[in-house]
Design an enzyme around this catalytic site. Sequence first.
Site, PDB file in Angstrom:
ATOM      1  N   ARG A  31      -8.066  -3.117   9.340  1.00 56.74           N
ATOM      2  CA  ARG A  31      -7.123  -4.013  10.028  1.00 56.74           C
ATOM      3  C   ARG A  31      -7.782  -4.720  11.217  1.00 56.74           C
ATOM      4  NH1 ARG A  31      -3.075  -3.612   6.785  1.00 56.74           N
ATOM      5  NH2 ARG A  31      -2.394  -1.587   6.015  1.00 56.74           N
ATOM      6  N   ARG A  36      -6.909   1.810  17.989  1.00 55.08           N
ATOM      7  CA  ARG A  36      -6.661   0.355  17.919  1.00 55.08           C
ATOM      8  C   ARG A  36      -6.275  -0.253  19.268  1.00 55.08           C
ATOM      9  NH1 ARG A  36      -3.795   0.300  11.947  1.00 55.08           N
ATOM     10  NH2 ARG A  36      -5.752   0.471  10.781  1.00 55.08           N
ATOM     11  N   ARG A  65       2.805   5.946  -3.146  1.00 53.36           N
ATOM     12  CA  ARG A  65       3.954   6.773  -3.530  1.00 53.36           C
ATOM     13  C   ARG A  65       4.216   6.687  -5.031  1.00 53.36           C
ATOM     14  NH1 ARG A  65       4.160   5.610   1.694  1.00 53.36           N
ATOM     15  NH2 ARG A  65       5.403   6.824   3.176  1.00 53.36           N
ATOM     16  N   LYS A  88       0.833  -1.205   0.000  1.00 53.11           N
ATOM     17  CA  LYS A  88       0.000   0.000   0.000  1.00 53.11           C
ATOM     18  C   LYS A  88       0.870   1.259   0.000  1.00 53.11           C
ATOM     19  CE  LYS A  88      -2.998   0.897   3.569  1.00 53.11           C
ATOM     20  NZ  LYS A  88      -2.914   2.281   4.067  1.00 53.11           N
ATOM     21  N   SER A  89       1.881   1.285   0.849  1.00 61.67           N
ATOM     22  CA  SER A  89       2.725   2.490   0.935  1.00 61.67           C
ATOM     23  C   SER A  89       3.412   2.759  -0.399  1.00 61.67           C
ATOM     24  CB  SER A  89       3.804   2.292   2.014  1.00 61.67           C
ATOM     25  OG  SER A  89       3.206   2.195   3.276  1.00 61.67           O
ATOM     26  N   GLN A 104       4.492   9.199   7.494  1.00 61.72           N
ATOM     27  CA  GLN A 104       3.607  10.144   6.800  1.00 61.72           C
ATOM     28  C   GLN A 104       4.065  11.573   7.043  1.00 61.72           C
ATOM     29  OE1 GLN A 104      -0.425   9.091   7.868  1.00 61.72           O
ATOM     30  NE2 GLN A 104      -0.276   7.110   6.854  1.00 61.72           N
ATOM     31  N   SER A 116       6.799   8.892  12.407  1.00 63.80           N
ATOM     32  CA  SER A 116       5.725   8.741  11.423  1.00 63.80           C
ATOM     33  C   SER A 116       6.270   8.959  10.027  1.00 63.80           C
ATOM     34  CB  SER A 116       4.609   9.758  11.704  1.00 63.80           C
ATOM     35  OG  SER A 116       3.818   9.922  10.545  1.00 63.80           O
ATOM     36  N   ARG A 166      -8.624  12.422  12.482  1.00 64.01           N
ATOM     37  CA  ARG A 166      -7.207  12.066  12.632  1.00 64.01           C
ATOM     38  C   ARG A 166      -6.326  13.322  12.689  1.00 64.01           C
ATOM     39  NH1 ARG A 166      -5.846   7.018   9.022  1.00 64.01           N
ATOM     40  NH2 ARG A 166      -4.017   7.094  10.363  1.00 64.01           N
ATOM     41  N   ASP A 211       1.240  -1.238  12.007  1.00 65.36           N
ATOM     42  CA  ASP A 211      -0.037  -1.640  11.413  1.00 65.36           C
ATOM     43  C   ASP A 211      -0.375  -3.101  11.709  1.00 65.36           C
ATOM     44  OD1 ASP A 211      -0.322   0.885  10.357  1.00 65.36           O
ATOM     45  OD2 ASP A 211       0.387   0.340   8.358  1.00 65.36           O
TER      46      ASP A 211
HETATM   47  C1  S3P Z   1       2.236   4.770   6.231  1.00 70.74           C
HETATM   48  C2  S3P Z   1       2.776   5.109   7.455  1.00 70.74           C
HETATM   49  C3  S3P Z   1       2.210   4.663   8.742  1.00 70.74           C
HETATM   50  C4  S3P Z   1       1.233   3.496   8.557  1.00 70.74           C
HETATM   51  C5  S3P Z   1       0.294   3.724   7.404  1.00 70.74           C
HETATM   52  C6  S3P Z   1       1.061   3.890   6.108  1.00 70.74           C
HETATM   53  C7  S3P Z   1       2.889   5.271   5.017  1.00 70.74           C
HETATM   54  O1  S3P Z   1       1.518   5.723   9.324  1.00 70.74           O
HETATM   55  O2  S3P Z   1       0.507   3.296   9.750  1.00 70.74           O
HETATM   56  O3  S3P Z   1      -0.587   2.631   7.274  1.00 70.74           O
HETATM   57  O4  S3P Z   1       2.625   4.748   3.909  1.00 70.74           O
HETATM   58  O5  S3P Z   1       3.697   6.203   5.131  1.00 70.74           O
HETATM   59  P1  S3P Z   1       2.241   6.815  10.276  1.00 70.74           P
HETATM   60  O6  S3P Z   1       3.214   7.538   9.458  1.00 70.74           O
HETATM   61  O7  S3P Z   1       1.152   7.707  10.759  1.00 70.74           O
HETATM   62  O8  S3P Z   1       2.866   6.008  11.381  1.00 70.74           O
END
Ligand code: S3P
Length: 432
Positions: free
Chosen positions: A391, A343, A22, A17-18, A166, A164, A117, A312
């Site tokens: 999840r 969670r 990207r 997914k990540s 993100q 993080s 969030r 995750d």
């Molecule tokens: C992700 C970073 C994680 C993860 C999310 C995907 C990403 O979040 O929990 O499912 O693709 O960069 P955080 O950066 O908030 O930890």
Amino acid sequence: MKRITSLKGKIKVPGDKSISHRGIMFGAISEGITELDGFLNGADCISTMNCFRSMGISITHEGEHVTIHGKGLHGLSAPTNMLDVGNSGTTTRLISGILAGQPFISELNGDESIQKRPMKRIMTPLLQMGSNITSLKGNDCAPLRISPATNGLKGISYESNVASAQVKSCVLLAGLYADSETSVTEPVLSRNHTELMLNGFGANVTSLGTTATITPNPKLYGQKISVPGDISSAAYFIVAGAICPNADLLIENVNTNPTRAGILHVAKTMGASLEFLNRRIVSGEEVCDLHITTSDLAGCEISGDLIPTLIDEIPVIAVMAACAKGDTIIKDASELKVKESNRIDTVIENLSAMGVSCEALDDGMIIHGQSNKKGSDFFYGANIHTYMDHRIAMSFAIASLCANGETTLDHPECVDISYPTFYETLSSISNK
Ligand code: S3P
């Protein structure tokens, strides 16, 4: 859903997914064509795709193959409507970094969960860089509006108080548009896909310990990327293989990037019969096939630097812990509270409903393994409240495989966010 008697076969999990998110984003702001193979057709990645289509990027999508006609760092056009990020935190936070560098106003919003969030964690560094980002309801959550930076973006050295990817990625992406170098230091290293992939697209990102630094550069170039299988999706089958009777599973083509692979370390520490086969590098990422069989598990402590590498996977690790002898203690994981659901609460509520003795901590949980009060079964069937969190749904679908009695999930379809074919794959290997 019901208990099974065996779990056997060879499976492939969907693309990471990540990396899929990207791939779309970086492709859109590159020159020329980017092709993604093995793209994850989950709702979150489709949200990212549609946001870039709304900004004038042509994207063709056939099955797991996606072609993005990039327009370069300065080629996006102003969206005519509010960008819809759906349920996706990754879309919201990463796209905000790109939008901060644009000469147009944009607004973005998503579903009920995304509107709760925390976005202050990206607003703070973006504001320091000179971006005009505001939370339209004044609560530091989406909807967000991003207006052109009055004096352009300036490079900063940002110390993030949260591990993080993100946040890190948002700041690095804004750094592409800044007047000088930008660096982000995090308390513990989070997943590094942005650093690896941006360099693959021609950016100049360096990493030293927990600091990543980007030098602004005028051009990125389209790439061909083969997206490996998502370890976060493989996690459900790693745990199922370990806890189900008569299990023998091969999970092919799983991304084992060390910044993501904490579950493999934990499964091994707990005693899982897990083998790593055919290790290789695909598109700059470590990949292997995982072989897992029914295992005798013991509880362990999970904390510190390990947490971002399995954040995750904690819901399904909690399910594994409930089947292990002794206690499992999960600490330093308060980030769990700000995911698609809280969670800590949603795992404890549902494990308790299945008869497992467990306690919430402020930054994690304690699970008393094999503690089901109704005899020797690990779980008994229950009505699971998913809170629409993909999840949670998948973790408790796995718990149901060892449960005495029937389990129901209130919104089973929420798995579409990251793993639309989850139930088909699970039933293809159950009772074989
Ligand atoms: C992700 C970073 C994680 C993860 C999310 C995907 C990403 O979040 O929990 O499912 O693709 O960069 P955080 O950066 O908030 O930890």
